[in-house]
Design a protein around this motif. Structure first.
Motif, PDB file in Angstrom:
ATOM      1  N   MET A 147      42.542 -31.203  38.028  1.00 55.67           N
ATOM      2  CA  MET A 147      41.619 -31.462  39.082  1.00 55.67           C
ATOM      3  C   MET A 147      42.265 -32.231  40.184  1.00 55.67           C
ATOM      4  N   LYS A 148      43.139 -32.790  39.874  1.00 56.54           N
ATOM      5  CA  LYS A 148      43.732 -33.982  41.016  1.00 56.54           C
ATOM      6  C   LYS A 148      44.414 -33.129  41.932  1.00 56.54           C
ATOM      7  N   GLY A 149      44.705 -31.750  41.601  1.00 50.27           N
ATOM      8  CA  GLY A 149      45.513 -30.900  42.616  1.00 50.27           C
ATOM      9  C   GLY A 149      44.424 -29.991  43.498  1.00 50.27           C
ATOM     10  N   SER A 150      43.247 -30.562  43.700  1.00 46.73           N
ATOM     11  CA  SER A 150      42.093 -30.068  44.502  1.00 46.73           C
ATOM     12  C   SER A 150      42.285 -29.792  45.995  1.00 46.73           C
ATOM     13  N   SER A 151      43.308 -30.235  46.679  1.00 46.45           N
ATOM     14  CA  SER A 151      43.487 -30.051  48.013  1.00 46.45           C
ATOM     15  C   SER A 151      42.324 -30.991  48.790  1.00 46.45           C
ATOM     16  N   GLY A 152      42.049 -32.124  48.210  1.00 50.77           N
ATOM     17  CA  GLY A 152      41.016 -32.909  48.966  1.00 50.77           C
ATOM     18  C   GLY A 152      39.516 -32.405  48.889  1.00 50.77           C
ATOM     19  N   ARG A 153      39.571 -31.317  48.059  1.00 54.54           N
ATOM     20  CA  ARG A 153      38.004 -30.791  48.007  1.00 54.54           C
ATOM     21  C   ARG A 153      37.293 -31.129  46.725  1.00 54.54           C
ATOM     22  N   ALA A 154      36.045 -31.353  46.604  1.00 52.60           N
ATOM     23  CA  ALA A 154      35.093 -31.666  45.696  1.00 52.60           C
ATOM     24  C   ALA A 154      34.381 -30.493  45.117  1.00 52.60           C
ATOM     25  N   ALA A 155      33.304 -29.675  45.906  1.00 49.61           N
ATOM     26  CA  ALA A 155      32.627 -28.777  45.268  1.00 49.61           C
ATOM     27  C   ALA A 155      33.512 -27.492  44.776  1.00 49.61           C
ATOM     28  N   GLY A 156      34.324 -27.096  45.560  1.00 47.58           N
ATOM     29  CA  GLY A 156      35.103 -25.664  45.218  1.00 47.58           C
ATOM     30  C   GLY A 156      35.906 -25.887  43.870  1.00 47.58           C
ATOM     31  N   PRO A 157      36.615 -26.750  43.655  1.00 47.52           N
ATOM     32  CA  PRO A 157      37.084 -26.879  42.440  1.00 47.52           C
ATOM     33  C   PRO A 157      36.585 -26.790  41.320  1.00 47.52           C
ATOM     34  N   LEU A 158      35.511 -27.732  41.455  1.00 53.11           N
ATOM     35  CA  LEU A 158      34.525 -28.003  40.489  1.00 53.11           C
ATOM     36  C   LEU A 158      33.466 -26.800  40.027  1.00 53.11           C
ATOM     37  N   ALA A 159      33.440 -25.951  41.160  1.00 49.07           N
ATOM     38  CA  ALA A 159      32.674 -24.739  40.804  1.00 49.07           C
ATOM     39  C   ALA A 159      33.153 -23.682  40.245  1.00 49.07           C
ATOM     40  N   HIS A 160      34.658 -23.685  40.488  1.00 47.46           N
ATOM     41  CA  HIS A 160      35.669 -22.677  39.832  1.00 47.46           C
ATOM     42  C   HIS A 160      35.795 -23.065  38.133  1.00 47.46           C
ATOM     43  N   ALA A 161      35.884 -24.408  38.116  1.00 46.59           N
ATOM     44  CA  ALA A 161      36.186 -24.935  36.783  1.00 46.59           C
ATOM     45  C   ALA A 161      34.859 -25.007  35.969  1.00 46.59           C
ATOM     46  N   THR A 162      33.735 -24.959  36.557  1.00 44.79           N
ATOM     47  CA  THR A 162      32.310 -24.691  35.871  1.00 44.79           C
ATOM     48  C   THR A 162      32.013 -23.369  35.498  1.00 44.79           C
ATOM     49  N   VAL A 163      32.526 -22.581  36.316  1.00 45.88           N
ATOM     50  CA  VAL A 163      32.038 -21.096  35.960  1.00 45.88           C
ATOM     51  C   VAL A 163      33.029 -20.665  34.921  1.00 45.88           C
ATOM     52  N   VAL A 164      34.403 -20.979  34.905  1.00 44.43           N
ATOM     53  CA  VAL A 164      35.362 -20.562  34.039  1.00 44.43           C
ATOM     54  C   VAL A 164      34.875 -21.032  32.628  1.00 44.43           C
ATOM     55  N   ALA A 165      34.652 -22.723  32.621  1.00 46.42           N
ATOM     56  CA  ALA A 165      34.241 -23.365  31.325  1.00 46.42           C
ATOM     57  C   ALA A 165      32.954 -22.625  30.757  1.00 46.42           C
ATOM     58  N   THR A 166      31.869 -21.993  31.532  1.00 48.19           N
ATOM     59  CA  THR A 166      30.753 -21.541  30.814  1.00 48.19           C
ATOM     60  C   THR A 166      31.277 -20.327  30.238  1.00 48.19           C
ATOM     61  N   VAL A 167      31.910 -19.542  30.885  1.00 50.03           N
ATOM     62  CA  VAL A 167      32.570 -18.267  30.008  1.00 50.03           C
ATOM     63  C   VAL A 167      33.306 -18.613  28.965  1.00 50.03           C
ATOM     64  N   VAL A 168      34.191 -19.680  28.816  1.00 48.67           N
ATOM     65  CA  VAL A 168      34.976 -20.025  27.813  1.00 48.67           C
ATOM     66  C   VAL A 168      34.326 -20.579  26.672  1.00 48.67           C
ATOM     67  N   ILE A 169      33.279 -21.308  26.763  1.00 49.36           N
ATOM     68  CA  ILE A 169      32.263 -21.945  25.986  1.00 49.36           C
ATOM     69  C   ILE A 169      31.723 -20.654  25.126  1.00 49.36           C
ATOM     70  N   ALA A 170      31.235 -19.766  25.915  1.00 45.95           N
ATOM     71  CA  ALA A 170      30.464 -18.718  25.365  1.00 45.95           C
ATOM     72  C   ALA A 170      31.179 -17.870  24.426  1.00 45.95           C
ATOM     73  N   LEU A 171      32.515 -17.699  24.751  1.00 53.28           N
ATOM     74  CA  LEU A 171      33.589 -17.008  23.816  1.00 53.28           C
ATOM     75  C   LEU A 171      33.971 -17.758  22.865  1.00 53.28           C
ATOM     76  N   LEU A 172      34.172 -18.952  22.689  1.00 55.20           N
ATOM     77  CA  LEU A 172      34.695 -19.650  21.755  1.00 55.20           C
ATOM     78  C   LEU A 172      33.725 -20.319  20.859  1.00 55.20           C
ATOM     79  N   SER A 173      32.375 -20.233  21.285  1.00 58.38           N
ATOM     80  CA  SER A 173      31.112 -20.850  20.454  1.00 58.38           C
ATOM     81  C   SER A 173      31.284 -20.711  18.918  1.00 58.38           C
ATOM     82  N   PRO A 174      31.567 -19.279  18.628  1.00 61.21           N
ATOM     83  CA  PRO A 174      31.522 -19.148  17.126  1.00 61.21           C
ATOM     84  C   PRO A 174      32.408 -19.829  16.430  1.00 61.21           C
ATOM     85  N   LEU A 175      33.600 -20.396  17.026  1.00 64.61           N
ATOM     86  CA  LEU A 175      34.603 -21.092  16.460  1.00 64.61           C
ATOM     87  C   LEU A 175      34.124 -22.854  16.351  1.00 64.61           C
TER      88      LEU A 175
END
Length: 305
Positions: free
Chosen positions: A170-198
């Motif tokens: 996240m340090k390499g976010s080009s000085g932005r706050a919301a954009g990188p966090l939005a991308h990361a949060t959406v990806v995290a939501t999908v990954v958690i759903a897929l990995l939740s059975p484990l």
């Protein structure tokens, strides 16, 4: 200097906000995978709106920053899944202390990646910190707090590893706050759903009042807290941000004791103190004097990278 102080203040406020994460997870009384999934899912609409407003002001995110945010989302998903299990094993306070071993991991990684050379103090502080981890684990303590202190330590250390990689990406976010966090949060939501059975499985059917706590978790720590921290990350050294985030475990231990009745054993509390003192000692950087002789600085080096 004024801008730097403002950035530090923003990081401190962000750390105070996210310090409520662990207690809110406990109050929701749902499985670790469930709380991890919904804290991200409920955060998606507001953080995407903030990212859209940011995009209108600054233009599209650079492709490199977006890719780093996607990778950060993967690590954030693992971070949450491990950490929410650690909360179940040793409570919100101890789990948050263990999750913040990232300070040392970030400092050493920042040396390799960003040429932020760690001090001799950090080298000395590292074994001290891990002695504190051993005390929290309950190996020498028959009165250790938690359903499984050793499992709590293992998942807590796994949390720290993932948390450190997340912060560095996240340090390499080009000085932005919301954009990188939005991308990361959406990806995290999908990954958690897929990995939740484990990770014990997630209950995808919302129930009250559990989801009231999860909604508060999403809007507070996930959106507000992490937006403030993501804003500060590119504007100061990674090791300094990691040090400021130590406010989180200290505050969480206090909140957990008062609001949740968590009472770690004396040895575990000693382990918390050892970890915090070791990190505070190890994270201070040497500062050259006029004579060219290094002295210990009172605060970490604050030059930008």
């Amino acid at each position: 200097m004024r801008a730097h102080r403002r950035t530090v203040l923003i990081a401190i406020v962000g750390a105070l906000v996210i310090s409520t994460s662990g207690p809110l997870v406990r109050l929701s009384e749902v499985t670790p995978a469930t709380s991890a999934f919904f804290r991200c899912l409920y955060a998606v609409p507001p953080i995407v709106l903030l990212a859209w407003l940011e995009r209108r002001r600054l233009g599209p995110m650079p492709g490199k920053a977006a890719a780093a945010a996607w990778a950060a989302g993967l690590m954030f998903a693992l971070d949450l899944l491990f950490w929410h299990h650690a909360i179940e094993y040793v409570g919100a306070g101890l789990a948050t202390v263990l999750g913040n071993l990232q300070v040392f991991i970030v400092a050493f990684a920042a040396w390799a990646l960003f040429k932020e050379r760690p001090s001799r103090r950090l080298m000395i502080g590292t074994p001290v910190v891990f002695a504190g981890v051993v005390l929290i684990s309950g190996v020498f303590d028959s009165a250790a707090y938690g359903s499984d202190p050793m499992a709590g330590v293992l998942t807590g250390v796994a949390t720290s590893l993932c948390y450190a990689v997340f912060l560095l990406l996240m340090k390499g976010s080009s000085g932005r706050a919301a954009g990188p966090l939005a991308h990361a949060t959406v990806v995290a939501t999908v990954v958690i759903a897929l990995l939740s059975p484990l990770f014990g499985g997630a209950d995808f059917v919302p129930r009250w009042p559990a989801h009231g706590w999860l909604l508060l978790l999403a809007l507070g720590p996930q959106v507000l807290g992490w937006s403030l921290i993501t804003f500060s990350l590119p504007r100061q050294p990674a090791a300094l941000t990691a040090l400021l985030l130590l406010i989180q475990p200290l505050t969480t231990v206090g909140i957990s004791a008062l609001a949740l009745g968590e009472h770690p054993s004396p040895l575990q509390l000693a382990g918390c103190a050892v970890i915090v003192l070791g990190v505070l000692y190890g994270s201070r950087r040497p500062q050259p004097t006029l004579a060219g002789v290094e002295q210990d600085a009172q605060v970490p080096k604050t030059s930008t990278v």
